[in-house]
Design a protein around this motif. Structure first.
Motif, PDB file in Angstrom:
ATOM      1  N   GLN A  53       0.909  -1.005  -0.122  1.00 41.64           N
ATOM      2  CA  GLN A  53       0.064  -0.008  -0.040  1.00 41.64           C
ATOM      3  C   GLN A  53       0.879   1.210  -0.042  1.00 41.64           C
ATOM      4  O   GLN A  53       1.901   1.165   0.908  1.00 41.64           O
ATOM      5  N   ASP A  54       0.452   2.284  -0.833  1.00 44.98           N
ATOM      6  CA  ASP A  54       1.430   3.723  -0.728  1.00 44.98           C
ATOM      7  C   ASP A  54       1.231   4.184   0.533  1.00 44.98           C
ATOM      8  O   ASP A  54       0.059   3.963   1.485  1.00 44.98           O
ATOM      9  N   ASP A  55       2.220   4.848   0.957  1.00 43.00           N
ATOM     10  CA  ASP A  55       2.255   5.432   2.449  1.00 43.00           C
ATOM     11  C   ASP A  55       3.054   6.905   2.216  1.00 43.00           C
ATOM     12  O   ASP A  55       3.559   7.265   0.802  1.00 43.00           O
ATOM     13  N   THR A  56       2.992   7.486   3.175  1.00 45.76           N
ATOM     14  CA  THR A  56       3.373   8.928   3.250  1.00 45.76           C
ATOM     15  C   THR A  56       3.963   9.391   4.378  1.00 45.76           C
ATOM     16  O   THR A  56       3.365   9.099   5.530  1.00 45.76           O
ATOM     17  N   LEU A  57       5.163   9.736   4.331  1.00 44.58           N
ATOM     18  CA  LEU A  57       5.686  10.296   5.696  1.00 44.58           C
ATOM     19  C   LEU A  57       5.205  11.696   5.927  1.00 44.58           C
ATOM     20  O   LEU A  57       5.497  12.746   5.138  1.00 44.58           O
ATOM     21  N   ILE A  58       4.353  12.002   6.856  1.00 42.82           N
ATOM     22  CA  ILE A  58       3.826  13.081   7.097  1.00 42.82           C
ATOM     23  C   ILE A  58       4.481  14.017   8.166  1.00 42.82           C
ATOM     24  O   ILE A  58       3.975  15.160   8.617  1.00 42.82           O
ATOM     25  N   GLY A  59       5.252  13.421   9.025  1.00 40.23           N
ATOM     26  CA  GLY A  59       6.217  14.195  10.137  1.00 40.23           C
ATOM     27  C   GLY A  59       6.999  13.671  10.809  1.00 40.23           C
ATOM     28  O   GLY A  59       7.382  12.331  10.352  1.00 40.23           O
ATOM     29  N   ALA A  86       4.731  16.519   3.295  1.00 42.00           N
ATOM     30  CA  ALA A  86       4.374  15.136   3.197  1.00 42.00           C
ATOM     31  C   ALA A  86       5.583  14.538   2.328  1.00 42.00           C
ATOM     32  O   ALA A  86       5.882  15.431   1.332  1.00 42.00           O
ATOM     33  N   ILE A  87       6.132  13.476   2.392  1.00 40.39           N
ATOM     34  CA  ILE A  87       6.985  12.815   1.308  1.00 40.39           C
ATOM     35  C   ILE A  87       6.489  11.443   1.088  1.00 40.39           C
ATOM     36  O   ILE A  87       6.130  10.714   1.984  1.00 40.39           O
ATOM     37  N   PRO A  88       5.791  11.401  -0.019  1.00 43.83           N
ATOM     38  CA  PRO A  88       5.369  10.124  -0.497  1.00 43.83           C
ATOM     39  C   PRO A  88       6.561   8.951  -0.665  1.00 43.83           C
ATOM     40  O   PRO A  88       7.478   9.153  -0.868  1.00 43.83           O
ATOM     41  N   VAL A  89       5.724   7.600  -0.172  1.00 41.70           N
ATOM     42  CA  VAL A  89       6.751   6.731  -0.202  1.00 41.70           C
ATOM     43  C   VAL A  89       5.793   5.411  -0.767  1.00 41.70           C
ATOM     44  O   VAL A  89       5.291   4.671  -0.059  1.00 41.70           O
ATOM     45  N   PRO A  90       5.897   5.445  -2.040  1.00 42.12           N
ATOM     46  CA  PRO A  90       4.984   4.452  -2.671  1.00 42.12           C
ATOM     47  C   PRO A  90       5.288   3.058  -2.427  1.00 42.12           C
ATOM     48  O   PRO A  90       6.247   2.728  -1.912  1.00 42.12           O
ATOM     49  N   ALA A  91       4.247   2.164  -2.484  1.00 40.54           N
ATOM     50  CA  ALA A  91       4.331   0.477  -2.215  1.00 40.54           C
ATOM     51  C   ALA A  91       5.434  -0.036  -2.771  1.00 40.54           C
ATOM     52  O   ALA A  91       5.669   0.278  -4.235  1.00 40.54           O
ATOM     53  N   GLY A  92       6.436  -0.777  -2.261  1.00 39.03           N
ATOM     54  CA  GLY A  92       7.489  -1.387  -2.724  1.00 39.03           C
ATOM     55  C   GLY A  92       8.770  -0.496  -3.233  1.00 39.03           C
ATOM     56  O   GLY A  92       9.771  -1.220  -3.707  1.00 39.03           O
ATOM     57  N   GLU A  93       8.497   0.804  -2.899  1.00 43.99           N
ATOM     58  CA  GLU A  93       9.572   1.594  -3.334  1.00 43.99           C
ATOM     59  C   GLU A  93      10.613   2.082  -2.193  1.00 43.99           C
ATOM     60  O   GLU A  93      10.269   2.128  -0.997  1.00 43.99           O
TER      61      GLU A  93
END
Ligand SMILES: [Cu+2]
Lengths: 147, 201
Positions: A53-59, A86-93
């Motif tokens: 699942q895509d995730d996001t670093l938000i803080g 926010a820094i997006p961290v896509p699934a598997g990446e």
């Protein structure tokens, strides 16, 4: 790559503290030692989203008057550092915060410089993975000019 | 020959358009590099404050071939990288028996006291000179070198400053030799600087 660069990388890898949540893995969290009167320091780390699942670093939280996620953009030779929500961290990446771009900014050192050999406990906050405790190792800035 | 010409009207215009590079129609290529300067007036007199709090001029601090960079110490990433790169070039030249200076001029006079710039520069090279000054002195020096800086005015203590990142190679007698973009390696800076030193000193 020159030998001293490899050595520095190896040293980082050995020292790196690794944190795992269910779906994110953090590696190589480090900050560079600062001058005694420095007012700010930079933190760097590598985030891998091991989930589907895509995730996001938000803080990020740490014991400084202010800590933020930053990036630096370059336009016509002008560097412009800016705060990111926010820094997006896509699934598997894997997303790396590394010198010359994305970084954690520790602000308000006020006479407490970042000293080599010490550590900075911090909490990363992800939208899905939630809170992840990590430790930044404070290291001497290596002489490799990464860019 | 590649020529570099900077905005000639106002500082704001120069900043907005950045560094202009184009092919000029005449002239001999400079064997030291592709960034020979045509019609530029970069550099010149400035008055700033030294690491010990004394007022100094360009003649006091540019006494040998010198790499000149404008930045601010609150910057934890780009400015240290670029300053370290310049210091590395100086160490490489030292290994070849060539003595150059390195200069860091703060564009954040409000926070960068002489002590702060001294500590910052000592991190990179024992001989790196850090300069700061009054807002007016810093503005004048930046203008002389056609660099851009702009503080964000959103926070009294933790504000950020946008700034140019090129490094100038200056000679005491002849002024500007060339400039380096921030993606230039220490090896390239050392080689180009050594070439100019062979030519101009
Ligand atoms: Cu920052």
């Amino acid at each position: 790559m020159k030998p001293h660069k490899l050595a520095a990388l190896a040293a980082f890898t050995l020292m790196a503290s690794t944190a795992h949540a269910d779906s994110v893995s953090i590696e190589n969290a480090r900050a560079f030692a600062t001058a005694p009167t420095a007012m700010a320091g930079g933190g760097f780390l590598t985030i891998t989203n091991t989930g589907d699942q895509d995730d996001t670093l938000i803080g990020i939280r740490a014991d400084f008057p202010r800590v933020e996620l930053h990036t630096t953009e370059f336009t016509d030779g002008v560097a412009r550092m800016m705060h990111l929500d926010a820094i997006p961290v896509p699934a598997g990446e894997t997303v790396s915060l590394e010198p010359g771009g994305l970084h954690v900014m520790f602000m308000g050192l006020r006479g407490n410089p970042l000293e080599e050999g010490e550590t900075i406990p911090a909490t990363l906050i992800f939208e899905n993975a939630g809170e992840v405790e990590i430790t930044f190792d404070i290291v001497k800035r290596d002489m490799a000019h990464s860019n | 020959m590649k020529a570099v010409i900077f905005g000639t009207t106002t500082l704001v215009a120069a900043a907005a358009i950045g560094l202009y590079v184009w092919q000029s129609t005449s002239g001999t290529p400079n064997p030291c590099g592709t960034t020979a300067i045509a019609g530029s007036t970069i550099g010149g007199p400035f008055e700033l404050v030294s690491e010990t709090g004394e007022t100094v001029t360009d003649a006091d601090v540019i006494t040998k071939p010198t790499l000149v960079y404008f930045g601010y110490t609150f910057c934890p990433d780009v400015c240290p990288l670029d300053s370290m790169r310049n210091a590395q070039a100086a160490y490489m030249l030292e290994d070849q028996g060539l003595d150059i200076g390195t200069l860091f001029i703060s564009v954040d006079p409000q926070r960068d006291t002489p002590e702060v710039v001294r500590d910052f520069t000592d991190n990179f090279h024992e001989d790196m000179i850090g300069l700061t000054g009054s807002p007016e002195q810093v503005r004048a020096a930046s203008r002389a070198y056609k660099t851009y800086y702009q503080a964000h005015e959103d926070d009294p203590e933790f504000y950020l400053v946008d700034h140019s990142t090129q490094t100038y190679l200056m000679f005491p007698e002849t002024g500007l030799a060339t400039f380096f973009r921030r993606d230039t390696s220490p090896e390239e800076i050392a080689a180009t600087t050594a070439c100019f030193m062979g030519q101009l000193t």
